[in-house]
Scaffold this motif. Sequence first.
Motif, PDB file in Angstrom:
ATOM      1  N   ALA A   1      12.798 -12.019 -16.169  1.00 35.21           N
ATOM      2  CA  ALA A   1      11.427 -11.509 -16.133  1.00 35.21           C
ATOM      3  C   ALA A   1      10.867 -11.445 -14.714  1.00 35.21           C
ATOM      4  CB  ALA A   1      10.530 -12.392 -17.009  1.00 35.21           C
ATOM      5  N   PHE A   2      11.120 -12.500 -13.948  1.00 42.24           N
ATOM      6  CA  PHE A   2      10.591 -12.597 -12.600  1.00 42.24           C
ATOM      7  C   PHE A   2      10.973 -11.381 -11.758  1.00 42.24           C
ATOM      8  CE2 PHE A   2       9.849 -15.151  -8.745  1.00 42.24           C
ATOM      9  CZ  PHE A   2       8.650 -15.714  -9.143  1.00 42.24           C
ATOM     10  N   ASP A   3      12.210 -10.939 -11.923  1.00 46.61           N
ATOM     11  CA  ASP A   3      12.674  -9.770 -11.176  1.00 46.61           C
ATOM     12  C   ASP A   3      12.199  -8.470 -11.817  1.00 46.61           C
ATOM     13  OD1 ASP A   3      14.206 -11.001  -9.077  1.00 46.61           O
ATOM     14  OD2 ASP A   3      15.680 -11.567 -10.589  1.00 46.61           O
ATOM     15  N   ILE A   4      12.541  -8.280 -13.092  1.00 47.80           N
ATOM     16  CA  ILE A   4      12.353  -6.938 -13.670  1.00 47.80           C
ATOM     17  C   ILE A   4      10.893  -6.640 -13.994  1.00 47.80           C
ATOM     18  CG2 ILE A   4      14.704  -6.852 -14.560  1.00 47.80           C
ATOM     19  CD1 ILE A   4      13.640  -7.408 -17.299  1.00 47.80           C
ATOM     20  N   ASP A   5      10.055  -7.666 -14.068  1.00 51.52           N
ATOM     21  CA  ASP A   5       8.630  -7.386 -14.276  1.00 51.52           C
ATOM     22  C   ASP A   5       7.871  -7.224 -12.958  1.00 51.52           C
ATOM     23  OD1 ASP A   5       8.922  -7.308 -16.990  1.00 51.52           O
ATOM     24  OD2 ASP A   5       8.502  -9.446 -17.276  1.00 51.52           O
TER      25      ASP A   5
ATOM     26  N   GLY B   1     -10.159   0.063   1.708  1.00 54.83           N
ATOM     27  CA  GLY B   1      -9.656  -1.256   2.111  1.00 54.83           C
ATOM     28  C   GLY B   1      -8.151  -1.257   2.166  1.00 54.83           C
ATOM     29  N   ILE B   2      -7.520  -2.286   1.575  1.00 54.05           N
ATOM     30  CA  ILE B   2      -6.060  -2.375   1.554  1.00 54.05           C
ATOM     31  C   ILE B   2      -5.614  -2.300   0.105  1.00 54.05           C
ATOM     32  CG2 ILE B   2      -4.049  -3.796   2.107  1.00 54.05           C
ATOM     33  CD1 ILE B   2      -5.527  -2.950   4.604  1.00 54.05           C
ATOM     34  N   SER B   3      -4.738  -1.357  -0.185  1.00 58.67           N
ATOM     35  CA  SER B   3      -4.205  -1.265  -1.538  1.00 58.67           C
ATOM     36  C   SER B   3      -2.805  -1.859  -1.550  1.00 58.67           C
ATOM     37  CB  SER B   3      -4.220   0.202  -1.977  1.00 58.67           C
ATOM     38  OG  SER B   3      -2.927   0.671  -2.215  1.00 58.67           O
ATOM     39  N   THR B   4      -2.524  -2.721  -2.524  1.00 61.35           N
ATOM     40  CA  THR B   4      -1.184  -3.323  -2.657  1.00 61.35           C
ATOM     41  C   THR B   4      -0.733  -3.156  -4.099  1.00 61.35           C
ATOM     42  OG1 THR B   4      -2.218  -5.486  -2.981  1.00 61.35           O
ATOM     43  CG2 THR B   4      -1.334  -5.034  -0.796  1.00 61.35           C
ATOM     44  N   ARG B   5       0.447  -2.568  -4.269  1.00 58.89           N
ATOM     45  CA  ARG B   5       0.904  -2.288  -5.625  1.00 58.89           C
ATOM     46  C   ARG B   5       2.415  -2.264  -5.694  1.00 58.89           C
ATOM     47  NH1 ARG B   5       1.190   3.647  -5.285  1.00 58.89           N
ATOM     48  NH2 ARG B   5       0.438   4.173  -3.213  1.00 58.89           N
ATOM     49  N   VAL B   6       2.918  -2.731  -6.838  1.00 63.62           N
ATOM     50  CA  VAL B   6       4.352  -2.719  -7.130  1.00 63.62           C
ATOM     51  C   VAL B   6       4.509  -1.994  -8.454  1.00 63.62           C
ATOM     52  CG1 VAL B   6       6.327  -4.143  -7.809  1.00 63.62           C
ATOM     53  CG2 VAL B   6       4.859  -4.879  -5.913  1.00 63.62           C
ATOM     54  N   HIS B   7       5.246  -0.903  -8.469  1.00 63.11           N
ATOM     55  CA  HIS B   7       5.484  -0.186  -9.724  1.00 63.11           C
ATOM     56  C   HIS B   7       6.610   0.828  -9.514  1.00 63.11           C
ATOM     57  CE1 HIS B   7       3.319   3.158  -7.909  1.00 63.11           C
ATOM     58  NE2 HIS B   7       2.281   2.366  -7.679  1.00 63.11           N
ATOM     59  N   PRO B   8       7.176   1.334 -10.615  1.00 63.53           N
ATOM     60  CA  PRO B   8       8.186   2.375 -10.452  1.00 63.53           C
ATOM     61  C   PRO B   8       7.537   3.608  -9.833  1.00 63.53           C
ATOM     62  CG  PRO B   8       8.241   1.465 -12.675  1.00 63.53           C
ATOM     63  CD  PRO B   8       6.989   0.960 -12.036  1.00 63.53           C
TER      64      PRO B   8
ATOM     65  N   PHE C   1      -2.022 -12.583  -3.023  1.00 56.95           N
ATOM     66  CA  PHE C   1      -1.114 -12.201  -4.102  1.00 56.95           C
ATOM     67  C   PHE C   1      -1.884 -11.683  -5.311  1.00 56.95           C
ATOM     68  CE2 PHE C   1       1.250 -13.635  -7.980  1.00 56.95           C
ATOM     69  CZ  PHE C   1       2.237 -12.664  -7.930  1.00 56.95           C
ATOM     70  N   GLY C   2      -3.045 -12.270  -5.558  1.00 56.33           N
ATOM     71  CA  GLY C   2      -3.839 -11.896  -6.730  1.00 56.33           C
ATOM     72  C   GLY C   2      -4.268 -10.437  -6.719  1.00 56.33           C
ATOM     73  N   ALA C   3      -4.321  -9.849  -5.558  1.00 55.31           N
ATOM     74  CA  ALA C   3      -4.797  -8.459  -5.456  1.00 55.31           C
ATOM     75  C   ALA C   3      -3.703  -7.446  -5.750  1.00 55.31           C
ATOM     76  CB  ALA C   3      -5.359  -8.209  -4.056  1.00 55.31           C
ATOM     77  N   VAL C   4      -2.442  -7.902  -5.852  1.00 54.17           N
ATOM     78  CA  VAL C   4      -1.340  -6.946  -6.022  1.00 54.17           C
ATOM     79  C   VAL C   4      -1.290  -6.439  -7.462  1.00 54.17           C
ATOM     80  CG1 VAL C   4       1.140  -6.555  -5.753  1.00 54.17           C
ATOM     81  CG2 VAL C   4      -0.029  -8.185  -4.250  1.00 54.17           C
ATOM     82  N   HIS C   5      -1.311  -5.125  -7.625  1.00 54.08           N
ATOM     83  CA  HIS C   5      -1.100  -4.504  -8.939  1.00 54.08           C
ATOM     84  C   HIS C   5       0.397  -4.520  -9.228  1.00 54.08           C
ATOM     85  CE1 HIS C   5      -1.505  -1.624 -12.253  1.00 54.08           C
ATOM     86  NE2 HIS C   5      -0.408  -1.062 -11.752  1.00 54.08           N
ATOM     87  N   VAL C   6       0.806  -5.049 -10.372  1.00 54.69           N
ATOM     88  CA  VAL C   6       2.237  -5.249 -10.633  1.00 54.69           C
ATOM     89  C   VAL C   6       2.684  -4.593 -11.935  1.00 54.69           C
ATOM     90  CG1 VAL C   6       4.116  -6.924 -10.691  1.00 54.69           C
ATOM     91  CG2 VAL C   6       1.954  -7.538  -9.602  1.00 54.69           C
ATOM     92  N   GLU C   7       3.680  -3.747 -11.857  1.00 55.72           N
ATOM     93  CA  GLU C   7       4.374  -3.229 -13.036  1.00 55.72           C
ATOM     94  C   GLU C   7       5.870  -3.326 -12.766  1.00 55.72           C
ATOM     95  OE1 GLU C   7       3.144   0.819 -13.923  1.00 55.72           O
ATOM     96  OE2 GLU C   7       1.115   0.356 -13.249  1.00 55.72           O
ATOM     97  N   GLY C   8       6.635  -3.635 -13.783  1.00 55.24           N
ATOM     98  CA  GLY C   8       8.080  -3.738 -13.611  1.00 55.24           C
ATOM     99  C   GLY C   8       8.808  -2.508 -14.110  1.00 55.24           C
TER     100      GLY C   8
END
Lengths: 430, 430
Positions: free
Chosen positions: A196-200, A260-267, A222-229
Motif C-alpha cells: 500500500a505504501f508504494d502503490i497508493d 502558492g505552491i502546489s504539490t501532488r502525486v498521481h498518475p 507533507f499534509g499539503a500533498v494531494h496523493v493518488e496511487g
Amino acid sequence: MSKPLSIAVAGLGTVGAGVLKLLEANAGLIAARAGRPIVVGAVSARDRTRDRGIRLETLRWYDDPVALAADPGTDVVVELIGGSEGPARALVEAAIAAGKPVVTANKALLAVHGAALAEQAEARRVALAFEAAVAGGIPAIKGLREGLAANRLSRVAGILNGTCNYILTVMREQGREFAEVLAEAQKLGYAEADPAFDIDGIDAAHKLAILAALAFGRPVDFGAVHVEGIRNVTALDIALAGELGYRIKLLGIAARTPGGISTRVHPCMVPVAAPIARVDGVFNAVVAEGDFVGRVMLEGRGAGAGPTASAVVADLIDLARGRHTPVWGAANGALESVPAEPMERHRGAYYLRLMVLDRPGVIADVTGILRDQAISLESMLQRGRAPGEAVPVVLTTHECEEAQMRAAITRIAALETVLETPALIRIEPL
Amino acid sequence: MSKPLSIAVAGLGTVGAGVLKLLEANAGLIAARAGRPIVVGAVSARDRTRDRGIRLETLRWYDDPVALAADPGTDVVVELIGGSEGPARALVEAAIAAGKPVVTANKALLAVHGAALAEQAEARRVALAFEAAVAGGIPAIKGLREGLAANRLSRVAGILNGTCNYILTVMREQGREFAEVLAEAQKLGYAEADPAFDIDGIDAAHKLAILAALAFGRPVDFGAVHVEGIRNVTALDIALAGELGYRIKLLGIAARTPGGISTRVHPCMVPVAAPIARVDGVFNAVVAEGDFVGRVMLEGRGAGAGPTASAVVADLIDLARGRHTPVWGAANGALESVPAEPMERHRGAYYLRLMVLDRPGVIADVTGILRDQAISLESMLQRGRAPGEAVPVVLTTHECEEAQMRAAITRIAALETVLETPALIRIEPL
C-alpha cells in the motif's frame, strides 16, 4: 591522514547491510575522498544472530537503537530503521540532542517531522543529512540544494517510486492488468508484501514533500500533498494513452503557481517525447526547472541496497570533509511561508475514459455536462460499436480547473448510461 | 547574517555578464542559501565602455585582470576569460598564490594545467572550483565528485558539446549535410565563427579529461585523450545508422579497461533505446556507472549565459558556506597513477561504410581483408544496385581491436574499387 570518522548504524536490513558492505568494499577510495577512513564502530538491529553476510563481532552491539546516540565512540549516527515514529524518530532526536550529526534514509521521518527536526538540528548546530531519502542513488538532494542553489525553481517533478514505475512499465509492455503485475512484482521482490505504501502513492508523496521544501525554500509540508496511487490504472487506459501519444507515469509534481505552491502525486499522461516518459522499470528521475539553468534531469536507480548505500556514504563523506548545508538549504529563519495551493484550484488538461452503453444520446449527455462546467473538449473518441452494450469513450479536455472537472465527473458518473466509475488521468505537458 | 562574500569577476563576456545578472536577480535567495550575501566588488574586462546591460559604475575596475588577485577587498576571484594560457592562467595562479579561492568556467585551463594548479591550490590550502567547466548548468562535477563519491566508477560518458549535438540533431531531423547545418548554426549563434574548437572535438576532450580525472581519481591527462570531431559525419551515415537502430552522437567516453584508463572523444553509434540517444539539440548529458549506484544520468543545458552562470554561482554558494572539496576529489598525494590505454588497444564493434564500384568481387575483396585481420562481421548491406557505378556498402563488425581495424581500413581504402575514404564509426553499447 586525519582521525577516522566513527559511525554507528541503526538498522541492519537490506540498506544497513549494504552500507556496511560498501564501506568495506571501497574503504580505500572512500578514505581518499573523505580525507580520512570511515569506520563502523557500533550497530543496532533487532536480531543479533541473523546472517547478513557481514561481520559484526568486532562492533559494539546495542539492542536499543536509541542508545547509539549516547555511544561515546560514535561521531555520526546513521539511522536506517525507517518509519516516521517509534525508534527511528527517537534515535534521530536523541542524536541531535547529544550534538551528533545524523545521516538517514528515512523519507517518512523527514516529510512528517522534518520542520521540527531542522529546528532542533539548527539549534544544536548539528548536521542532518538525507540524500538517501529521495530517489536512492541519484544525487537529487545535493543536486537541488547545492547544484541548482543559484536558481529560483518554478517546478520539480519526478518518478519517485520504483515499484510503481516498474508495475506501470510491465503493464504497458505486456498489456497486463495491475493486480496480476503487482502479484508478480511481489514474487520478484520489487514490491513489498504489504504494497500500500508504494502503490497508493504515500512513499512518493513523502519524497515529493521533501523535494518541494528544498526547491521552494519553505518548511516541509507533507499534509499539503494531494496523493493518488496507481491501483485504478488499467491496461485499457495505458493502451489508449499510447494511441494518444502519451505514457502513464506516477509523478510527484511540485510547482509554483499564482496561488502558492502546489504539490501532488498521481498518475499522469506525459507526452512520449518528454525525457521522463522514457524512464522505465525501477529507474527514478527528478526534473527541475530553474530560472537560469533551464531544465535539468537526473536519472538513476531509486531503491535497492547498492544505490541507497551509495547515497548514505556520500553523506558520510560530506560530513568527514566538514561539508555542511542547512537541512532545507537555508537557515530555518530564512525559509519562506508560501501558501499551499489546494488541489481543487489545480489547472490542467484531463483524460477521461468512460464505459458507456452504446446508444444514441449518450455522448450528447456527457458533452452537455462538460459544457455546463465550462470545460472545453480537445478530442473525443468512441472505440468500436456494440449497440446496447458497453463501449469505452475517451475524452481529452483543454485546460480547466480541477473543481470544475470534479463537478462534471460527479454528474457524469450519475448518468444511467455510464456503467463504471469514470477513469480520470491528468495530462502533464512536461 | 554573516559578512558578505565579496567577489572579483575577470571577463565580462556572455558568461561574465550572466553571472552579474544572476547575482542581482536572485540576490535574496542566494544570500539565504549561501548564509550571507554574495556581492561583486571588482571587475576586469577588455572594454570598459561596452554596454552589457549591467551597471558597473559602483565596481572597482581593473584593466589588467591579473591585478584582481591583489585587490584587497576581494574574497574570491572568478575567472571567466577562458583559454589555457595567457591572462586566465596568470590570474588563477596569482589568485592561488595570494591565498584567494578561485571559481572558474575554464575547461581548457583545468584540462591542460589542472594537475599543477591542484598542487598549487593544495599547497596554499585554497579552493579551486570549476562546476561550470563541464556540462554547463548540469551539476556534473558535484554529482561525480561528491554525489557518487562512495563508488568505484567503471565508466563515464557524455554528450559534452552542445554545438556538435545541435548540428548532429538537425542533420538527422532534416536529412541535411554537415557544412550546411554548421553555416546555419553559426548564423543562429549556436556555433562560433571559428568552429574548430567545438566541431573537432577539442572542447569535448577538455571536459572529458576533467571528468576522467574525477571519476578515476588520477591526475588530469588531456594529452592522453583520443580526439575526433564530427566534420566527416555525413547525412548518409546518419540515415543508415537510423536503419540499423542507432543514433550518431559525439561522445566523450572514459573507461577503466584491463590496460588502464581509456579516454576518447569521437562520433559513436548508440542504440536508439539508450537514454543518451534521446538527448538532442543543445542539451548535454553525463552518464556514470558506479559499482554500488549502477547507472546515473544527468541531463541539461551545457552552455549559454544562464546555465553557466548557474554553475558559477553554485560554486560561490559552496565557498560562502565553507564547503570545500579537493580539486580532483582527493588530496593530490592520494591520486592513483593509472596508465592511459592507447587508442590502438581499444576494443569495440565498428560500422564501416564504403562507396564501392558495383561490380562482382568487390565484397569478396573487402570481406577477405577483414578475415585476414581476424575481424568478424556482424552484418553486411549493399544499398541499391547500379552496375559499374558507386553504391554504398555498410558493414558492421563484432568486437575487435582498433589496431586490427586500422590495418584493415588501410588495405580496404587502397582497393581500386573503393572510391572514397571509408567512413568508420564506432558502435557503443551504452
